[in-house]
Design an enzyme around this catalytic site. Structure first.
Site, PDB file in Angstrom:
ATOM      1  CG  ASP B 139      -2.114   0.891   1.041  1.00 54.24           C
ATOM      2  OD1 ASP B 139      -2.495   1.144  -0.119  1.00 54.24           O
ATOM      3  OD2 ASP B 139      -2.680   1.343   2.048  1.00 54.24           O
ATOM      4  CE1 TYR B 141      -0.211   8.530   4.522  1.00 50.71           C
ATOM      5  CE2 TYR B 141       1.876   9.680   4.193  1.00 50.71           C
ATOM      6  CZ  TYR B 141       0.703   9.498   4.908  1.00 50.71           C
ATOM      7  OH  TYR B 141       0.457  10.277   6.012  1.00 50.71           O
ATOM      8  CG  HIS B 146      -4.330  10.543   2.837  1.00 47.94           C
ATOM      9  ND1 HIS B 146      -5.382  10.413   3.726  1.00 47.94           N
ATOM     10  CD2 HIS B 146      -3.437   9.571   3.175  1.00 47.94           C
ATOM     11  CE1 HIS B 146      -5.127   9.410   4.550  1.00 47.94           C
ATOM     12  NE2 HIS B 146      -3.968   8.890   4.249  1.00 47.94           N
ATOM     13  NE  ARG B 155       4.597  15.025  10.947  1.00 47.86           N
ATOM     14  CZ  ARG B 155       4.028  13.909  10.490  1.00 47.86           C
ATOM     15  NH1 ARG B 155       3.914  12.867  11.282  1.00 47.86           N
ATOM     16  NH2 ARG B 155       3.563  13.843   9.259  1.00 47.86           N
ATOM     17  CG  ASP B 246      -5.790   0.362   3.552  1.00 49.13           C
ATOM     18  OD1 ASP B 246      -5.687  -0.803   3.971  1.00 49.13           O
ATOM     19  OD2 ASP B 246      -5.000   1.276   3.865  1.00 49.13           O
ATOM     20  CE1 TYR B 257       1.908   6.791  14.818  1.00 50.26           C
ATOM     21  CE2 TYR B 257       3.081   6.716  12.739  1.00 50.26           C
ATOM     22  CZ  TYR B 257       2.638   7.423  13.831  1.00 50.26           C
ATOM     23  OH  TYR B 257       2.939   8.744  13.932  1.00 50.26           O
ATOM     24  CE  LYS B 266      -3.696   1.677   7.302  1.00 47.75           C
ATOM     25  NZ  LYS B 266      -4.505   2.594   6.481  1.00 47.75           N
TER      26      LYS B 266
END
Lengths: 453, 453
Positions: B139, B141, B146, B155, B246, B257, B266
């Site tokens: 997967d 990113y 996003h 952050r 997903d 994570y 996931k």
């Protein structure tokens, strides 16, 4: 359960295969690991190894196991796959182990005397061990000492993240690039962080290539999607264990891993040793997991009475290196480190149970890696990242320095290594030894680094 | 190359399958996606869909393609697997497309008139689309929007990490739990971070269950371990695309994570739509990837002339929700969002080339996910994590608030949602539309959330 000790672990048991009676062999009659053997002129077959011999399980089953209801699945077909074995319940695995031992022990008739024309057995150098088709590969991070070492390099004030002692941290790995011991490993190419004063990263051969000494555990029976695995059943879902070299490109890893974890730094190759040492063979080497004062209790789903007293396994893990020049000069590989799997924070049962706790379906033949096996001493560090690093968070007082200060290893040729060079061969070994039991070994996991593309 | 526009994209082409000529259908004669169909009483077969009909490719090939050297691999066997198709070179795929169109176009004889007893074609509701065996699932990113949204929650001062605009960030996913559209998805159970003032995490059903609207792309021909894929060849290694949900457990993800990325958050399920829309069918919808002023040049291995001008694909992506109560009341699903795949920062060719750049071997049927497809507007956000979040880093001035402030969605039943509830059905749709071409659709990707174990 697969961790029960019984008469098959008796150290006095010997075999009519003389080489299995050598006290130094990895493969006494008490071991009998499974593997896939390529036999010249035949298909790949499911086999076991004893001493310097290889036994074709389908041939033996067809000839000897016809009277066993538990082993009928092995009797019919002319070849048997690893997946047939994965489906076995504990009782079937135990019966197979007992039957094989009954055939191979010194008071049984050697195969040759039964039928000279029927090929049950090969010399180990007649066959090639090959890998099996791994559906999914997951790698854990179960050594608190490894996590503390690595964390200290990047976060000296806060080496261990708050989740570490609650969550068996792991990540999905790449199954397609898991290769068999002996295959060459090409140095990967990839992106590396911009240098000081630069804004663009670079792209080229990895400069910080490393190994990671791990053990792998292989799923036997799977679970249905949505159905977790209780920790009391977890070991019943494991077929056995092997050695795993989780090759790592440290420069690629450093630049790519935020925020979704390691990716191309790992997926160029992971090497496994061919022999799957069964959980049954490992039974005499179980011990309590180590916990330090103040360590939290695991959450209830990760606790069982057996796991508290015997969840860990005492397996010695050794890493050797031979450079191309050393091989040219006929020099033996040098030992880089010796660690022990018993020092892991999380047990195999905890890792498997955690993995399936969200309902994730494990499948027969899946590979789960332990993460790098490191201890608190310098000579037990399971990667060059740790081994050549000058820090030591376990010293008194701790010597926790940022990740830049490194002392190279000196090879007998005068060469030096902070990380791996082209031509280097990494050799990993693992074995169990304990008074009152025979040595149980894993064989070797080997790989030579070849130059980048 | 698979992205060339030719006579098969002519919008005037019509079929003797009347339902394919409806201007609203996802499946005109210009589409012809591949999928695996379970035909009652038969094995699973490789099929294509046109309008409301399903064509058995092996049957058609055996009867009609005997004269084609390029398609001989399809002619012999009584059934054909997806993997046979994966092995095809571009020219073979093009010929298959041309031949199928020649058989199905309105001036050809309908199958029924050729041979009434020979079953080439089924009604779509006679067959069940099923998934295929995915070796590895990765997967990515690839939506900078996003990544900026999610980064802003955690952050606010530094939403996008320094590697983002250089590295197509991705991670290995779990292949075993990729399920076909329509399968129920059980709410996962897992560890959640300690509450305020607590030290122990909790373990229980996920409270923040989410979807992610993604597109998947499927590897056709693979590459050998150690051999990268040049970006100019990358699309030749892709068979086509599908919709990918997903599913994500946000509370599990937040706690687990660090430092190795998402894992159990996931791996409980990922849902794919059944139809693999070919790269050939998508050719008319190619466009230039979007870049903002100041964005860095990609490194040379991620650049090609074609990629700069046509690397992106204009695919509209819509997400709908129907709660159990809405279904009981006979209410239509409500549309939650509409995004577009063209806004992704990285292209499919760049993602595939990057993945193989370290020598990682891609295998036929491997699934690669794009990552959540979000745009700069609130109604284009492809996950509830973003959709119900009150921040907006793309507003003038930016409204970047920490991740706690959320406005729930209001459903027509009066129910509210910040995240998914048990019984919710998530329905994803994707399609291409452009003046001068026929609509090319992906069908639907559906899944209903069932209660935790």
């Amino acid at each position: 359960m697969p961790y029960d000790i019984d008469e098959t672990h008796d150290p006095e048991l010997e075999s009519w295969v003389e080489s299995a009676n050598d006290r130094e062999t990895d493969f006494p009659i008490q071991n009998l690991p499974f593997f896939i053997a390529q036999i010249p002129g035949y298909d790949q077959v499911l086999a076991t190894r004893i001493g310097d011999r290889v036994v074709n399980i389908a041939k033996v089953a067809a000839h000897y196991f016809g009277d066993s209801p538990a082993l009928q699945d092995l009797v019919g077909p002319t070849s048997v796959a690893l997946y047939d074995l994965c489906a076995f319940m504990t009782e079937q695995r135990r019966e197979l182990r007992q039957r094989l031992i009954a055939l191979l022990r010194s008071d049984a008739a050697p195969f040759e005397e039964v039928d000279e024309d029927y090929k049950f057995m090969y010399q180990v150098d007649e066959v090639t061990p090959v890998g099996w088709d791994i559906g999914d590969y997951t790698d854990f991070y179960a050594s608190v000492h490894h996590a503390t070492n690595v964390g200290s390099m990047f976060r000296p004030d806060n080496p261990l993240l708050p989740n570490y002692k609650h969550v068996p941290i792991g990540y999905h790995g790449r199954a397609s690039s898991v290769v068999a011991s002996g295959m060459e490993v090409r140095r990967p190419v990839g992106q590396q962080a911009p240098g000081d004063g630069e804004t663009q990263p670079t792209f080229g051969p990895c400069k910080l290539l490393d190994y990671e000494m791990e053990l792998g555990f292989i799923v036997g029976r799977g679970n249905e999607l949505g159905e977790p695995i209780d920790i009391n059943d977890a070991e019943d879902h494991l077929l056995g264990m092997c050695i795993l070299n989780d090759w790592s490109a440290r420069d690629l890893q450093k630049w790519e891993y935020q925020p979704l974890g390691p990716f191309l730094a790992k997926s160029f190759a992971s090497t496994i040793s061919p022999y799957i040492v069964t959980m049954e063979a490992l039974a005499p080497f179980r011990c309590a997991p180590e916990r330090a004062a103040g360590d939290p209790e695991p959450l209830p789903y990760l606790q069982s009475e057996y796991n508290r007293s015997h969840g860990a396994i005492d397996i010695q893990c050794e890493v050797f290196l031979a450079s191309a020049k050393m091989r040219e000069q006929g020099l033996d590989p040098i030992k880089l480190s010796r660690g022990n799997f018993r020092h892991m924070y999380w047990t195999v049962a905890q890792m498997l149970t955690h993995h399936a706790s969200n309902g994730c379906n494990m499948q027969p033949g899946d590979l789960l890696g332990s993460g790098t096996i490191s201890g608190t001493t310098r000579d037990s560090r399971g990667s060059l990242l740790e081994l050549t690093w000058d820090g030591d968070p376990f010293a008194e007082p701790p010597v926790v320095v940022p990740g830049t200060s490194r002392t190279p290893l000196k090879l007998p040729t005068g060469e030096e290594r902070k990380f791996l060079a082209d031509g280097d061969e990494v050799i990993m070994k693992a074995f169990c030894q304990r008074d009152g039991y025979r040595r149980i070994g894993f064989g070797e996991c080997r790989g030579i680094v070849t130059p980048a593309h």
